[in-house]
Design a protein around this motif. Structure first.
Motif, mmCIF file in Angstrom:
data_model
loop_
_atom_site.group_PDB
_atom_site.id
_atom_site.type_symbol
_atom_site.label_atom_id
_atom_site.label_comp_id
_atom_site.label_asym_id
_atom_site.label_seq_id
_atom_site.Cartn_x
_atom_site.Cartn_y
_atom_site.Cartn_z
ATOM 1 N N UNK A 1 0.581 16.503 -25.455
ATOM 2 C CA UNK A 1 0.200 15.301 -24.720
ATOM 3 C C UNK A 1 1.142 15.099 -23.535
ATOM 4 N N UNK A 2 0.597 14.528 -22.466
ATOM 5 C CA UNK A 2 1.356 14.276 -21.246
ATOM 6 C C UNK A 2 1.606 12.782 -21.085
ATOM 7 N N UNK A 13 8.649 4.212 -15.544
ATOM 8 C CA UNK A 13 8.378 3.784 -16.915
ATOM 9 C C UNK A 13 7.104 4.429 -17.440
ATOM 10 N N UNK A 14 7.193 4.992 -18.627
ATOM 11 C CA UNK A 14 6.033 5.618 -19.253
ATOM 12 C C UNK A 14 4.998 4.553 -19.591
ATOM 13 N N UNK A 15 3.772 4.726 -19.088
ATOM 14 C CA UNK A 15 2.686 3.803 -19.420
ATOM 15 C C UNK A 15 2.016 4.214 -20.718
ATOM 16 N N UNK A 16 1.852 5.521 -20.883
ATOM 17 C CA UNK A 16 1.195 6.015 -22.094
ATOM 18 C C UNK A 16 1.128 7.526 -22.101
ATOM 19 N N UNK A 17 0.278 8.051 -22.978
ATOM 20 C CA UNK A 17 0.106 9.498 -23.081
ATOM 21 C C UNK A 17 -1.375 9.843 -22.986
ATOM 22 N N UNK A 18 -1.635 11.083 -22.582
ATOM 23 C CA UNK A 18 -2.999 11.561 -22.480
ATOM 24 C C UNK A 18 -3.045 13.005 -22.970
ATOM 25 N N UNK A 19 -4.113 13.360 -23.661
ATOM 26 C CA UNK A 19 -4.302 14.731 -24.134
ATOM 27 C C UNK A 19 -4.576 15.649 -22.948
ATOM 28 N N UNK A 20 -4.189 16.910 -23.082
ATOM 29 C CA UNK A 20 -4.369 17.868 -21.993
ATOM 30 C C UNK A 20 -5.833 17.965 -21.579
ATOM 31 N N UNK A 21 -6.760 17.970 -22.535
ATOM 32 C CA UNK A 21 -8.175 18.078 -22.180
ATOM 33 C C UNK A 21 -8.666 16.870 -21.390
ATOM 34 N N UNK A 22 -8.176 15.693 -21.718
ATOM 35 C CA UNK A 22 -8.547 14.491 -20.975
ATOM 36 C C UNK A 22 -7.988 14.530 -19.556
ATOM 37 N N UNK A 23 -6.749 15.007 -19.428
ATOM 38 C CA UNK A 23 -6.124 15.150 -18.118
ATOM 39 C C UNK A 23 -6.945 16.092 -17.242
ATOM 40 N N UNK A 24 -7.316 17.243 -17.786
ATOM 41 C CA UNK A 24 -8.075 18.231 -17.025
ATOM 42 C C UNK A 24 -9.499 17.749 -16.747
ATOM 43 N N UNK A 25 -10.084 17.032 -17.675
ATOM 44 C CA UNK A 25 -11.414 16.467 -17.460
ATOM 45 C C UNK A 25 -11.407 15.527 -16.249
ATOM 46 N N UNK A 26 -10.372 14.715 -16.139
ATOM 47 C CA UNK A 26 -10.269 13.783 -15.020
ATOM 48 C C UNK A 26 -10.127 14.527 -13.708
ATOM 49 N N UNK A 57 2.545 6.099 -3.819
ATOM 50 C CA UNK A 57 2.432 4.687 -4.174
ATOM 51 C C UNK A 57 1.103 4.263 -4.797
ATOM 52 N N UNK A 58 0.033 5.013 -4.530
ATOM 53 C CA UNK A 58 -1.298 4.530 -4.906
ATOM 54 C C UNK A 58 -1.947 5.265 -6.067
ATOM 55 N N UNK A 59 -1.458 6.453 -6.380
ATOM 56 C CA UNK A 59 -2.117 7.263 -7.411
ATOM 57 C C UNK A 59 -1.228 7.445 -8.633
ATOM 58 N N UNK A 60 -1.826 7.507 -9.824
ATOM 59 C CA UNK A 60 -1.018 7.756 -11.025
ATOM 60 C C UNK A 60 -0.451 9.167 -11.011
ATOM 61 N N UNK A 61 0.629 9.363 -11.744
ATOM 62 C CA UNK A 61 1.220 10.693 -11.846
ATOM 63 C C UNK A 61 1.540 10.990 -13.320
ATOM 64 N N UNK A 62 1.785 12.256 -13.582
ATOM 65 C CA UNK A 62 1.948 12.744 -14.952
ATOM 66 C C UNK A 62 3.159 13.664 -15.040
ATOM 67 N N UNK A 63 3.803 13.699 -16.186
ATOM 68 C CA UNK A 63 4.831 14.706 -16.438
ATOM 69 C C UNK A 63 4.234 15.724 -17.405
ATOM 70 N N UNK A 64 4.106 16.960 -16.924
ATOM 71 C CA UNK A 64 3.391 17.993 -17.661
ATOM 72 C C UNK A 64 4.315 18.920 -18.443
#
Length: 198
Positions: A1-2, A13-26, A57-64
């Motif tokens: 999870x990312x 600050x970490x908002x939450x987590x997302x599964x790899x498949x959900x990340x790639x689907x988006x 500033x405008x788009x979400x980001x992820x730590x992979x």
């Protein structure tokens, strides 16, 4: 999870987590940020300042690479995500038949690529050396500035996202110490591109 965050600059600050498949689907299908992504891609060509503002500033980001406890910093690393993210600038045409590539997509600018490789035993101590070794194994010129455990990846869009669910895993074997490792991977070569839908 990312882990994911509001944006690069607004908060670590970490908002939450997302599964790899959900990340790639988006990435493949887009979400509520799709219009901003398209605006950023246009701005990249005509107004770099506007592009950088949208990007940071405008788009979400992820730590992979790693998951973090509360905030994104090295001392808060919980564990590896099981992947390593390589950033490629100024090049979109890479050899996707390499069996190490799990997924690849166009970067936010449309002028580079992101690459995910499955890994085992990668940690904050050996991360930089493994990033370099994997880039060499892929034959790509990966961005040295992205060679850090806390590297973020800004949400992008690529309907032609590449994914290979059967990709090989890059395994690090520890020998004499925690920081001494030897990287190796299977020599089995896959002859064809495997393109999957997410």
């Amino acid at each position: 999870m990312f882990n994911y965050y509001k944006s690069v600059k607004k908060s670590s600050t970490v908002i939450g987590t997302v599964e790899v498949n959900s990340f790639l689907y988006t990435i493949k299908n887009g979400d509520k940020h799709l219009e901003q992504i398209k605006e950023a891609r246009t701005a990249y060509i005509i107004d770099k300042d506007e592009y950088n503002f949208i990007k940071t500033n405008s788009l979400p980001c992820y730590t992979l690479n790693f998951r973090f406890n509360k905030t994104r910093k090295n001392t808060n690393i919980i564990e590896s995500t099981g992947f390593i993210y390589l950033d490629i600038d100024g090049q979109t045409n890479i050899n996707l038949s390499n069996p190490l590539i799990y997924a690849s997509w166009l970067s936010l600018s449309g002028n580079g690529r992101g690459v995910l490789v499955k890994v085992e035993n990668v940690n904050s101590f050996n991360f930089k050396s493994q990033y370099n070794k994997i880039a060499n194994a892929l034959g790509i010129d990966a961005d040295a500035g992205a060679r850090k455990p806390t590297q973020t990846n800004v949400l992008s869009y690529d309907p032609n996202l590449y994914i290979n669910y059967d990709s090989e895993k890059w395994k690090v074997e520890f020998k004499e110490s925690f920081k001494s490792e030897k990287a190796q991977h299977s020599d089995n070569i896959i002859d064809k591109d495997i393109i999957g839908t997410v």
